[in-house]
Design a protein around this motif. Structure first.
Motif, PDB file in Angstrom:
ATOM      1  N   HIS A   6       0.890  -1.166   0.000  1.00 56.44           N
ATOM      2  CA  HIS A   6       0.000   0.000   0.000  1.00 56.44           C
ATOM      3  C   HIS A   6       0.924   1.211   0.000  1.00 56.44           C
ATOM      4  O   HIS A   6       1.619   1.470   0.995  1.00 56.44           O
ATOM      5  CB  HIS A   6      -0.915   0.019   1.223  1.00 56.44           C
ATOM      6  N   LEU A   7       0.970   1.903  -1.126  1.00 55.10           N
ATOM      7  CA  LEU A   7       1.922   2.989  -1.310  1.00 55.10           C
ATOM      8  C   LEU A   7       1.204   4.329  -1.237  1.00 55.10           C
ATOM      9  O   LEU A   7       0.272   4.594  -2.009  1.00 55.10           O
ATOM     10  CB  LEU A   7       2.609   2.871  -2.681  1.00 55.10           C
ATOM     11  N   VAL A   8       1.644   5.153  -0.307  1.00 58.78           N
ATOM     12  CA  VAL A   8       1.130   6.516  -0.192  1.00 58.78           C
ATOM     13  C   VAL A   8       2.320   7.464  -0.253  1.00 58.78           C
ATOM     14  O   VAL A   8       3.214   7.408   0.592  1.00 58.78           O
ATOM     15  CB  VAL A   8       0.353   6.742   1.126  1.00 58.78           C
ATOM     16  N   VAL A   9       2.342   8.292  -1.272  1.00 62.37           N
ATOM     17  CA  VAL A   9       3.387   9.311  -1.424  1.00 62.37           C
ATOM     18  C   VAL A   9       2.680  10.652  -1.609  1.00 62.37           C
ATOM     19  O   VAL A   9       1.943  10.845  -2.573  1.00 62.37           O
ATOM     20  CB  VAL A   9       4.297   9.023  -2.634  1.00 62.37           C
ATOM     21  N   THR A  10       2.899  11.550  -0.667  1.00 64.49           N
ATOM     22  CA  THR A  10       2.218  12.852  -0.693  1.00 64.49           C
ATOM     23  C   THR A  10       3.203  13.951  -1.047  1.00 64.49           C
ATOM     24  O   THR A  10       4.268  14.074  -0.421  1.00 64.49           O
ATOM     25  CB  THR A  10       1.565  13.154   0.667  1.00 64.49           C
ATOM     26  N   ARG A  11       2.844  14.745  -2.037  1.00 62.48           N
ATOM     27  CA  ARG A  11       3.619  15.911  -2.441  1.00 62.48           C
ATOM     28  C   ARG A  11       2.697  17.108  -2.462  1.00 62.48           C
ATOM     29  O   ARG A  11       1.469  16.952  -2.418  1.00 62.48           O
ATOM     30  CB  ARG A  11       4.254  15.666  -3.825  1.00 62.48           C
ATOM     31  N   LEU A  45       8.677   1.385  -4.182  1.00 62.38           N
ATOM     32  CA  LEU A  45       8.930  -0.031  -3.931  1.00 62.38           C
ATOM     33  C   LEU A  45      10.423  -0.299  -3.754  1.00 62.38           C
ATOM     34  O   LEU A  45      10.831  -1.111  -2.926  1.00 62.38           O
ATOM     35  CB  LEU A  45       8.392  -0.880  -5.087  1.00 62.38           C
ATOM     36  N   ALA A  46      11.243   0.421  -4.545  1.00 58.63           N
ATOM     37  CA  ALA A  46      12.690   0.212  -4.494  1.00 58.63           C
ATOM     38  C   ALA A  46      13.340   0.878  -3.293  1.00 58.63           C
ATOM     39  O   ALA A  46      14.501   0.602  -2.982  1.00 58.63           O
ATOM     40  CB  ALA A  46      13.326   0.742  -5.781  1.00 58.63           C
ATOM     41  N   GLY A  47      12.627   1.784  -2.625  1.00 55.45           N
ATOM     42  CA  GLY A  47      13.216   2.518  -1.510  1.00 55.45           C
ATOM     43  C   GLY A  47      13.944   3.769  -1.961  1.00 55.45           C
ATOM     44  O   GLY A  47      14.653   4.404  -1.166  1.00 55.45           O
ATOM     45  N   LEU A  48      13.764   4.166  -3.221  1.00 57.61           N
ATOM     46  CA  LEU A  48      14.414   5.368  -3.742  1.00 57.61           C
ATOM     47  C   LEU A  48      13.564   6.618  -3.541  1.00 57.61           C
ATOM     48  O   LEU A  48      14.062   7.733  -3.662  1.00 57.61           O
ATOM     49  CB  LEU A  48      14.714   5.192  -5.243  1.00 57.61           C
ATOM     50  N   THR A  49      12.284   6.436  -3.260  1.00 52.39           N
ATOM     51  CA  THR A  49      11.378   7.533  -2.922  1.00 52.39           C
ATOM     52  C   THR A  49      10.712   7.189  -1.593  1.00 52.39           C
ATOM     53  O   THR A  49      10.176   6.078  -1.434  1.00 52.39           O
ATOM     54  CB  THR A  49      10.306   7.732  -4.012  1.00 52.39           C
ATOM     55  N   ALA A  50      10.751   8.104  -0.651  1.00 54.64           N
ATOM     56  CA  ALA A  50      10.172   7.858   0.673  1.00 54.64           C
ATOM     57  C   ALA A  50       8.651   7.824   0.593  1.00 54.64           C
ATOM     58  O   ALA A  50       8.033   8.627  -0.124  1.00 54.64           O
ATOM     59  CB  ALA A  50      10.621   8.942   1.644  1.00 54.64           C
ATOM     60  N   VAL A  51       8.047   6.889   1.300  1.00 53.06           N
ATOM     61  CA  VAL A  51       6.590   6.830   1.359  1.00 53.06           C
ATOM     62  C   VAL A  51       6.097   7.682   2.521  1.00 53.06           C
ATOM     63  O   VAL A  51       6.757   7.804   3.553  1.00 53.06           O
ATOM     64  CB  VAL A  51       6.091   5.377   1.503  1.00 53.06           C
ATOM     65  N   GLN A  55       2.455   0.512   3.614  1.00 55.36           N
ATOM     66  CA  GLN A  55       3.475  -0.461   3.954  1.00 55.36           C
ATOM     67  C   GLN A  55       3.776  -1.335   2.750  1.00 55.36           C
ATOM     68  O   GLN A  55       2.985  -1.418   1.811  1.00 55.36           O
ATOM     69  CB  GLN A  55       3.034  -1.331   5.128  1.00 55.36           C
ATOM     70  N   ILE A  56       4.942  -1.995   2.768  1.00 57.60           N
ATOM     71  CA  ILE A  56       5.367  -2.902   1.709  1.00 57.60           C
ATOM     72  C   ILE A  56       5.849  -4.179   2.378  1.00 57.60           C
ATOM     73  O   ILE A  56       6.739  -4.132   3.240  1.00 57.60           O
ATOM     74  CB  ILE A  56       6.515  -2.306   0.873  1.00 57.60           C
ATOM     75  N   THR A  57       5.257  -5.304   1.998  1.00 54.84           N
ATOM     76  CA  THR A  57       5.730  -6.584   2.520  1.00 54.84           C
ATOM     77  C   THR A  57       5.986  -7.536   1.355  1.00 54.84           C
ATOM     78  O   THR A  57       5.269  -7.515   0.352  1.00 54.84           O
ATOM     79  CB  THR A  57       4.722  -7.231   3.482  1.00 54.84           C
ATOM     80  N   LEU A  58       7.018  -8.348   1.506  1.00 57.70           N
ATOM     81  CA  LEU A  58       7.354  -9.369   0.515  1.00 57.70           C
ATOM     82  C   LEU A  58       7.377 -10.700   1.231  1.00 57.70           C
ATOM     83  O   LEU A  58       8.252 -10.952   2.063  1.00 57.70           O
ATOM     84  CB  LEU A  58       8.719  -9.057  -0.113  1.00 57.70           C
ATOM     85  N   ARG A  61       7.475 -10.263   4.937  1.00 59.83           N
ATOM     86  CA  ARG A  61       8.598  -9.519   5.511  1.00 59.83           C
ATOM     87  C   ARG A  61       8.451  -8.033   5.155  1.00 59.83           C
ATOM     88  O   ARG A  61       8.350  -7.687   3.988  1.00 59.83           O
ATOM     89  CB  ARG A  61       9.904 -10.059   4.945  1.00 59.83           C
ATOM     90  N   PRO A  62       8.447  -7.149   6.136  1.00 60.71           N
ATOM     91  CA  PRO A  62       8.301  -5.720   5.820  1.00 60.71           C
ATOM     92  C   PRO A  62       9.535  -5.181   5.095  1.00 60.71           C
ATOM     93  O   PRO A  62      10.667  -5.435   5.518  1.00 60.71           O
ATOM     94  CB  PRO A  62       8.123  -5.067   7.189  1.00 60.71           C
ATOM     95  N   LEU A  63       9.294  -4.448   4.010  1.00 54.21           N
ATOM     96  CA  LEU A  63      10.385  -3.829   3.264  1.00 54.21           C
ATOM     97  C   LEU A  63      10.444  -2.317   3.450  1.00 54.21           C
ATOM     98  O   LEU A  63      11.501  -1.718   3.288  1.00 54.21           O
ATOM     99  CB  LEU A  63      10.243  -4.117   1.756  1.00 54.21           C
ATOM    100  N   HIS A  64       9.305  -1.708   3.782  1.00 56.81           N
ATOM    101  CA  HIS A  64       9.248  -0.240   3.822  1.00 56.81           C
ATOM    102  C   HIS A  64      10.127   0.339   4.921  1.00 56.81           C
ATOM    103  O   HIS A  64      10.470   1.522   4.892  1.00 56.81           O
ATOM    104  CB  HIS A  64       7.807   0.238   3.996  1.00 56.81           C
ATOM    105  N   THR A  65      10.532  -0.503   5.885  1.00 55.15           N
ATOM    106  CA  THR A  65      11.408  -0.014   6.956  1.00 55.15           C
ATOM    107  C   THR A  65      12.888  -0.197   6.611  1.00 55.15           C
ATOM    108  O   THR A  65      13.756   0.258   7.361  1.00 55.15           O
ATOM    109  CB  THR A  65      11.109  -0.770   8.265  1.00 55.15           C
TER     110      THR A  65
END
Length: 343
Positions: A6-11, A45-51, A55-58, A61-65
């Motif tokens: 679940h990706l939330v990016v606010t600008r 998803l890659a961790g190159l842009t902060a959410v 959350q992201i799980t694979l 396993r949590p990836l967003h942290t």
């Protein structure tokens, strides 16, 4: 390794808020107009842009942290971003070396991957000596060398010419079929998406507007963007049996529906007449020609009137009808050429 995100990016002037699920071995394509949020989602998803949230799980396993370098992800960038001073072999070996693998083992892994993508004979070549298609395959091999559980591809064919694109698209499809992790692909090209992906997710203005198999999305577009993408005229209106009211027109369809509905038909289904045709075609309206342009081997006529529409005719028909912009014309579509479905 199922991906749940679940990706939330606010600008300041834009918010991305989407939910993704990708199964092991599945290829999901994110499709949408420029600025829709496709690349933002991939970079999140890659961790190159902060959410900003979610959350992201694979596989649980949590990836967003985790920082980008600790995520089990391989990424192919639009411009490939190969190291210009390294050979193809050392470019591919770079990831395993960063993971602590010995130089000899990393180079063995790289050699095997280059052989797998058909570039064993180009192992010593630096990126400047590679063609666009070869560079793309080296970039893919480099992404796979770190043994990722999630593969991310950002417009992987955009830098290729049309001839090379055809060959590399076919090769890439075979390589993706062999990958047992989850794959997320970003593209603006509908053909790339239809050929490479098992499922499409269409994003507009930071939100998911449609998703499904390529065949389902192509047959049942739900926004004007998707309709243009797959080459259909699309309208929405209330249905009452085999008729759908679209603006001032009452369209006859081959399906029977009740309530809000979409009506779609291809431009090739639109017949044009200089004068009102004899008989009573089920769907007939008078329109004005807004423009005429070449479209592949045919001619596309832009129509305005009670509805806007595209009509595809042959160059011979254009000459016979003697059509010009600004001209008034009659247009019709057979009910059997339409496709109606719930909105």
């Amino acid at each position: 390794m199922t991906l749940h995100a679940h990706l939330v990016v606010t600008r300041p002037a834009f918010t991305l808020d989407i939910a993704l699920k990708v199964a092991p071995g599945e290829v999901v394509a994110l499709l949408g107009p420029n600025g829709a949020g496709k690349t933002t989602a991939l970079r999140a998803l890659a961790g190159l842009t902060a959410v900003s949230g979610g959350q992201i799980t694979l596989d649980g396993r949590p990836l967003h942290t985790l920082p980008a370098e600790r995520r089990p992800i391989g990424m192919v960038f639009q411009d490939y971003l190969l190291f210009p001073h390294l050979s193809a072999l050392d470019n591919v070996a770079f990831g395993p070396r960063c993971q602590g693998v010995s130089k000899a083992e990393a180079r063995r892994t790289a050699a095997a991957l280059l052989d797998r993508v058909g570039l064993a004979d180009r192992a010593a070549a630096r990126p400047g000596r590679l063609s666009g298609g070869q560079a793309q395959r080296v970039a893919l091999a480099r992404a796979l060398a770190v043994r990722p559980r999630l593969l991310l591809l950002d417009e992987p064919l955009a830098a290729l010419d049309a001839h090379t694109r055809l060959e590399i698209r076919s090769r890439l499809r075979r390589h993706l079929a062999d990958f047992d992790g989850a794959t997320v692909l970003v593209t603006h090209d509908p053909l790339d998406a239809m050929v490479l992906a098992d499922r499409l997710i269409v994003i507009e203005d930071g939100a998911i507007v449609q998703q499904g198999t390529p065949a389902d999305v192509a047959r049942n577009p739900r926004t004007e963007y998707v309709a243009r993408l797959v080459g259909l005229n699309l309208y929405r209106g209330p249905a009452d049996g085999a008729r759908v009211k679209i603006g001032e027109l009452l369209f006859s369809t081959s399906e029977h529906l009740e309530g809000p509905a979409f009506v779609a038909f291809p431009p090739a289904a639109v017949a044009l007449y200089r004068t009102r045709p004899d008989g009573s075609p089920r769907n007939l309206w008078q329109a004005r020609i807004e423009g005429i342009e070449r479209h592949g081997d045919n001619v596309r006529v832009h129509l305005d009137g009670p509805i806007t529409a595209f009509a595809d005719i042959t160059p011979a028909a254009l000459a016979d009808l003697d059509l010009t912009p600004g001209q008034s014309i009659w247009a019709s579509v057979k009910a059997t050429e339409t496709h109606a479905y719930p909105a």
